[in-house]
Design a protein around this motif. Structure first.
Motif, PDB file in Angstrom:
ATOM      1  N   VAL A  97       0.839  -1.197   0.000  1.00 60.25           N
ATOM      2  CA  VAL A  97       0.000   0.000   0.000  1.00 60.25           C
ATOM      3  C   VAL A  97       0.874   1.247   0.000  1.00 60.25           C
ATOM      4  CG1 VAL A  97      -1.696   1.337   1.306  1.00 60.25           C
ATOM      5  CG2 VAL A  97      -1.926  -1.145   1.107  1.00 60.25           C
ATOM      6  N   ALA A  98       0.606   2.139  -0.962  1.00 62.57           N
ATOM      7  CA  ALA A  98       1.419   3.356  -1.116  1.00 62.57           C
ATOM      8  C   ALA A  98       0.552   4.584  -1.339  1.00 62.57           C
ATOM      9  CB  ALA A  98       2.391   3.187  -2.278  1.00 62.57           C
ATOM     10  N   GLY A  99      -0.743   4.452  -1.086  1.00 61.49           N
ATOM     11  CA  GLY A  99      -1.611   5.600  -1.298  1.00 61.49           C
ATOM     12  C   GLY A  99      -2.909   5.456  -0.548  1.00 61.49           C
ATOM     13  N   ALA A 100      -3.656   6.544  -0.500  1.00 62.99           N
ATOM     14  CA  ALA A 100      -4.955   6.553   0.152  1.00 62.99           C
ATOM     15  C   ALA A 100      -5.941   7.355  -0.670  1.00 62.99           C
ATOM     16  CB  ALA A 100      -4.853   7.123   1.562  1.00 62.99           C
ATOM     17  N   SER A 101      -7.185   6.907  -0.662  1.00 62.86           N
ATOM     18  CA  SER A 101      -8.274   7.622  -1.315  1.00 62.86           C
ATOM     19  C   SER A 101      -9.424   7.723  -0.328  1.00 62.86           C
ATOM     20  CB  SER A 101      -8.721   6.897  -2.589  1.00 62.86           C
ATOM     21  OG  SER A 101      -9.812   7.559  -3.184  1.00 62.86           O
ATOM     22  N   VAL A 102      -9.772   8.952   0.047  1.00 68.41           N
ATOM     23  CA  VAL A 102     -10.782   9.191   1.073  1.00 68.41           C
ATOM     24  C   VAL A 102     -11.923   9.969   0.446  1.00 68.41           C
ATOM     25  CG1 VAL A 102     -11.245  10.281   3.304  1.00 68.41           C
ATOM     26  CG2 VAL A 102      -9.026   9.218   2.869  1.00 68.41           C
ATOM     27  N   SER A 103     -13.150   9.525   0.685  1.00 67.79           N
ATOM     28  CA  SER A 103     -14.298  10.211   0.102  1.00 67.79           C
ATOM     29  C   SER A 103     -15.253  10.703   1.181  1.00 67.79           C
ATOM     30  CB  SER A 103     -15.043   9.284  -0.865  1.00 67.79           C
ATOM     31  OG  SER A 103     -15.462   8.098  -0.219  1.00 67.79           O
ATOM     32  N   ASN A 104     -15.999  11.752   0.846  1.00 73.26           N
ATOM     33  CA  ASN A 104     -17.022  12.348   1.717  1.00 73.26           C
ATOM     34  C   ASN A 104     -16.448  12.873   3.029  1.00 73.26           C
ATOM     35  OD1 ASN A 104     -19.375  11.792  -0.008  1.00 73.26           O
ATOM     36  ND2 ASN A 104     -18.921   9.643   0.449  1.00 73.26           N
ATOM     37  N   ALA A 105     -15.296  13.511   2.941  1.00 73.01           N
ATOM     38  CA  ALA A 105     -14.604  14.009   4.133  1.00 73.01           C
ATOM     39  C   ALA A 105     -15.247  15.296   4.647  1.00 73.01           C
ATOM     40  CB  ALA A 105     -13.133  14.242   3.820  1.00 73.01           C
ATOM     41  N   LYS A 106     -15.627  15.275   5.922  1.00 73.12           N
ATOM     42  CA  LYS A 106     -16.178  16.462   6.569  1.00 73.12           C
ATOM     43  C   LYS A 106     -15.046  17.287   7.165  1.00 73.12           C
ATOM     44  CE  LYS A 106     -20.434  14.012   7.888  1.00 73.12           C
ATOM     45  NZ  LYS A 106     -21.291  13.588   9.038  1.00 73.12           N
ATOM     46  N   SER A 107     -15.386  18.410   7.783  1.00 73.35           N
ATOM     47  CA  SER A 107     -14.374  19.255   8.420  1.00 73.35           C
ATOM     48  C   SER A 107     -13.594  18.446   9.444  1.00 73.35           C
ATOM     49  CB  SER A 107     -15.037  20.451   9.115  1.00 73.35           C
ATOM     50  OG  SER A 107     -15.619  21.319   8.176  1.00 73.35           O
ATOM     51  N   GLY A 108     -12.271  18.602   9.437  1.00 74.03           N
ATOM     52  CA  GLY A 108     -11.434  17.900  10.394  1.00 74.03           C
ATOM     53  C   GLY A 108     -10.036  17.706   9.864  1.00 74.03           C
ATOM     54  N   SER A 109      -9.256  16.951  10.625  1.00 74.38           N
ATOM     55  CA  SER A 109      -7.857  16.697  10.313  1.00 74.38           C
ATOM     56  C   SER A 109      -7.705  15.282   9.773  1.00 74.38           C
ATOM     57  CB  SER A 109      -7.011  16.875  11.579  1.00 74.38           C
ATOM     58  OG  SER A 109      -5.677  16.457  11.358  1.00 74.38           O
ATOM     59  N   TYR A 110      -6.956  15.145   8.679  1.00 75.52           N
ATOM     60  CA  TYR A 110      -6.733  13.856   8.027  1.00 75.52           C
ATOM     61  C   TYR A 110      -5.230  13.642   7.886  1.00 75.52           C
ATOM     62  CZ  TYR A 110     -11.696  14.214   7.067  1.00 75.52           C
ATOM     63  OH  TYR A 110     -13.062  14.339   7.207  1.00 75.52           O
ATOM     64  N   THR A 111      -4.732  12.590   8.547  1.00 73.56           N
ATOM     65  CA  THR A 111      -3.294  12.330   8.591  1.00 73.56           C
ATOM     66  C   THR A 111      -2.974  11.069   7.806  1.00 73.56           C
ATOM     67  OG1 THR A 111      -3.070  13.410  10.744  1.00 73.56           O
ATOM     68  CG2 THR A 111      -1.314  11.897  10.098  1.00 73.56           C
ATOM     69  N   PHE A 112      -1.951  11.162   6.947  1.00 70.61           N
ATOM     70  CA  PHE A 112      -1.571  10.052   6.077  1.00 70.61           C
ATOM     71  C   PHE A 112      -0.130   9.663   6.382  1.00 70.61           C
ATOM     72  CE2 PHE A 112      -4.832  12.621   4.133  1.00 70.61           C
ATOM     73  CZ  PHE A 112      -5.766  11.683   3.728  1.00 70.61           C
ATOM     74  N   SER A 113       0.081   8.384   6.629  1.00 72.94           N
ATOM     75  CA  SER A 113       1.375   7.899   7.106  1.00 72.94           C
ATOM     76  C   SER A 113       2.454   8.010   6.034  1.00 72.94           C
ATOM     77  CB  SER A 113       1.249   6.448   7.567  1.00 72.94           C
ATOM     78  OG  SER A 113       0.981   5.596   6.456  1.00 72.94           O
ATOM     79  N   SER A 114       3.676   7.734   6.429  1.00 69.80           N
ATOM     80  CA  SER A 114       4.836   7.931   5.558  1.00 69.80           C
ATOM     81  C   SER A 114       4.810   7.046   4.324  1.00 69.80           C
ATOM     82  CB  SER A 114       6.125   7.675   6.349  1.00 69.80           C
ATOM     83  OG  SER A 114       6.150   6.350   6.848  1.00 69.80           O
ATOM     84  N   GLU A 115       4.037   5.954   4.357  1.00 74.00           N
ATOM     85  CA  GLU A 115       3.949   5.087   3.180  1.00 74.00           C
ATOM     86  C   GLU A 115       3.087   5.674   2.072  1.00 74.00           C
ATOM     87  OE1 GLU A 115       4.633   2.681   6.876  1.00 74.00           O
ATOM     88  OE2 GLU A 115       3.156   4.194   6.266  1.00 74.00           O
ATOM     89  N   MET A 116       2.281   6.666   2.417  1.00 76.74           N
ATOM     90  CA  MET A 116       1.286   7.194   1.474  1.00 76.74           C
ATOM     91  C   MET A 116       1.912   8.220   0.543  1.00 76.74           C
ATOM     92  SD  MET A 116      -1.395   5.532   2.485  1.00 76.74           S
ATOM     93  CE  MET A 116      -2.296   4.854   3.896  1.00 76.74           C
ATOM     94  N   GLU A 117       2.343   7.775  -0.627  1.00 77.98           N
ATOM     95  CA  GLU A 117       2.968   8.672  -1.593  1.00 77.98           C
ATOM     96  C   GLU A 117       1.931   9.427  -2.421  1.00 77.98           C
ATOM     97  OE1 GLU A 117       6.265   8.548  -5.230  1.00 77.98           O
ATOM     98  OE2 GLU A 117       5.836   6.754  -4.054  1.00 77.98           O
ATOM     99  N   THR A 118       0.756   8.846  -2.580  1.00 74.23           N
ATOM    100  CA  THR A 118      -0.324   9.485  -3.328  1.00 74.23           C
ATOM    101  C   THR A 118      -1.569   9.550  -2.456  1.00 74.23           C
ATOM    102  OG1 THR A 118       0.540   8.676  -5.431  1.00 74.23           O
ATOM    103  CG2 THR A 118      -1.761   9.378  -5.397  1.00 74.23           C
ATOM    104  N   VAL A 119      -2.124  10.747  -2.336  1.00 76.90           N
ATOM    105  CA  VAL A 119      -3.281  10.954  -1.467  1.00 76.90           C
ATOM    106  C   VAL A 119      -4.347  11.702  -2.259  1.00 76.90           C
ATOM    107  CG1 VAL A 119      -4.142  12.095   0.606  1.00 76.90           C
ATOM    108  CG2 VAL A 119      -1.899  10.983   0.635  1.00 76.90           C
ATOM    109  N   ALA A 120      -5.560  11.136  -2.291  1.00 73.33           N
ATOM    110  CA  ALA A 120      -6.692  11.798  -2.942  1.00 73.33           C
ATOM    111  C   ALA A 120      -7.815  11.925  -1.925  1.00 73.33           C
ATOM    112  CB  ALA A 120      -7.157  10.993  -4.149  1.00 73.33           C
ATOM    113  N   LEU A 121      -8.360  13.115  -1.814  1.00 77.12           N
ATOM    114  CA  LEU A 121      -9.426  13.350  -0.837  1.00 77.12           C
ATOM    115  C   LEU A 121     -10.587  14.074  -1.508  1.00 77.12           C
ATOM    116  CD1 LEU A 121      -9.140  14.388   2.843  1.00 77.12           C
ATOM    117  CD2 LEU A 121     -10.583  15.773   1.337  1.00 77.12           C
ATOM    118  N   ALA A 122     -11.766  13.477  -1.376  1.00 76.42           N
ATOM    119  CA  ALA A 122     -12.988  14.102  -1.878  1.00 76.42           C
ATOM    120  C   ALA A 122     -13.746  14.662  -0.680  1.00 76.42           C
ATOM    121  CB  ALA A 122     -13.845  13.082  -2.619  1.00 76.42           C
TER     122      ALA A 122
END
Length: 374
Positions: A97-122
């Motif tokens: 695993v080298a990425g994260a895809s997060v959908s329907n994100a409300k107000s707040g803090s989103y932290t992605f670990s060192s392995e996450m080279e690609t991050v997509a947030l909706a």
């Protein structure tokens, strides 16, 4: 498993689930806003279930192994989670695993670990999003590739000293970035202020609709770390501090900025034509004491201050500088210079140029007149 409803206590509760027990229809709730509850979901697959999670301060999703179908992206729908902090991590060192895809994100803090080279947030509509990225790539040509969709309000990206590439963002209000190198920044949705604090070079690729202020600094970076603005021509003020040069000439440069403050350690180029009542402050603080030369195009300039701690020079056309006010607050011994070019063989009225600004020609001014030099 069957639908469950779990309620916390007044203490710091810890809940654990897997993809098999984290189901639509579940309720995980706590009524206290002063404790530090946690929910940890360990998964080996995409999370599509959207149970209701309310009053839990931190929710963590762990990719605990190889995800099903061999995917390398941890995908999570967080539609019904109301938590101040959400974390996306890889807990198995053998995981791909080298990425994260997060959908329907409300107000707040989103932290992605060192392995996450690609991050997509909706993002959900009107959400204020804070993204914390830990992928380690200090001032390199790689880094965390970040994209956001949805009509969020403010977007904040905290990357520490790590490199970021913001490939797209549709957030609609203010953008704040703290990072190492900014390899690229494309954020066409931003309409408000832009603030970048970097410890490396910065490239603003396309922030085309921001009409607030732009504050960009990499003052703590290695000497020679440049700031390049390719397309940010709608901001109404700009304050730029560079550990190297500043380049803002493409796509009409800073074409809407009524106020520009620039401080650089290397020679720079700024275009900002056609802005009424425009004021500029151009400064130099080169560690080696070399003169910093600004090549300036500012056709309706009103006033300019030459400042800094090492010599500063401005090359400007007579049509831009004639009758305008130029003052000098530079503290170096060999201080501030104004070099005049002339593309129209005109007369330059230098009445309002301060006596402690050295004036001279840039190139051959045959047929031109420098008038009223103090």
């Amino acid at each position: 498993t069957a639908t469950e409803s779990i309620f916390g206590t007044t203490g710091n509760d810890s809940f654990t689930a897997t993809q098999a027990t984290y189901n639509a229809g579940d309720i995980i709730a706590d009524s206290s806003s002063t404790d530090a509850d946690t929910l940890t979901v360990n998964t080996t697959t995409t999370i599509t279930a959207t149970p209701t999670v309310v009053g839990i301060e931190t929710v963590t999703f762990n990719a605990t192994g190889t995800l099903s179908s061999g995917t390398t992206t941890l995908t999570v729908d967080v539609a019904n989670i109301s938590a101040a902090s959400q974390v996306f991590d890889v807990t198995n060192s053998a995981s791909l695993v080298a990425g994260a895809s997060v959908s329907n994100a409300k107000s707040g803090s989103y932290t992605f670990s060192s392995e996450m080279e690609t991050v997509a947030l909706a993002a959900a509509a009107d959400a204020d999003i804070v993204m914390n990225t830990e992928h380690s790539a200090l001032n390199s040509t790689t880094g965390t590739n970040i994209s956001t969709t949805g009509t969020a309000d403010d977007l904040t990206i905290n990357a520490g000293t790590n490199t970021v590439n913001v490939t797209a963002s549709s957030a609609t209000e203010d953008l704040t970035i703290t990072s190492g190198k900014v390899n690229a920044l494309t954020a066409a949705g931003i309409l408000g202020d832009v603030s970048i604090t970097s410890s490396g070079a910065v490239t603003v690729t396309a922030v085309t609709n921001a009409i607030g202020s732009a504050t960009i600094t990499n003052a703590g970076a290695t000497d020679g770390s440049d700031i390049v603005i390719t397309d940010m021509n709608s901001v109404t003020s700009a304050n730029i501090t560079s550990a190297g040069s500043i380049t803002a000439t493409a796509n009409n440069g800073l074409a809407a900025a009524t106020s520009i403050t620039a401080m650089a350690t290397e020679s720079s180029s700024i275009t900002a034509d056609g802005v009424a009542n425009q004021t500029l402050s151009l400064g130099a603080n080169d560690p080696g004491g070399t003169t910093v030369v600004y090549t300036l195009n500012a056709s309706t300039l009103e006033s300019m201050v030459l400042t800094g701690t090492t010599p500063v020079s401005v090359v400007v056309d007579t049509a831009d500088i004639t009758t305008e006010t130029v003052t000098n607050t530079n503290t170096s011994t060999n201080t501030a210079y104004l070099f005049i070019t002339d593309t129209g063989n005109a007369t330059t009225d230098l009445t309002s140029v301060a006596a402690n600004v050295f004036v001279g020609p840039s190139g051959d001014l045959a047929g031109s007149t420098l008038d009223n030099i103090v």
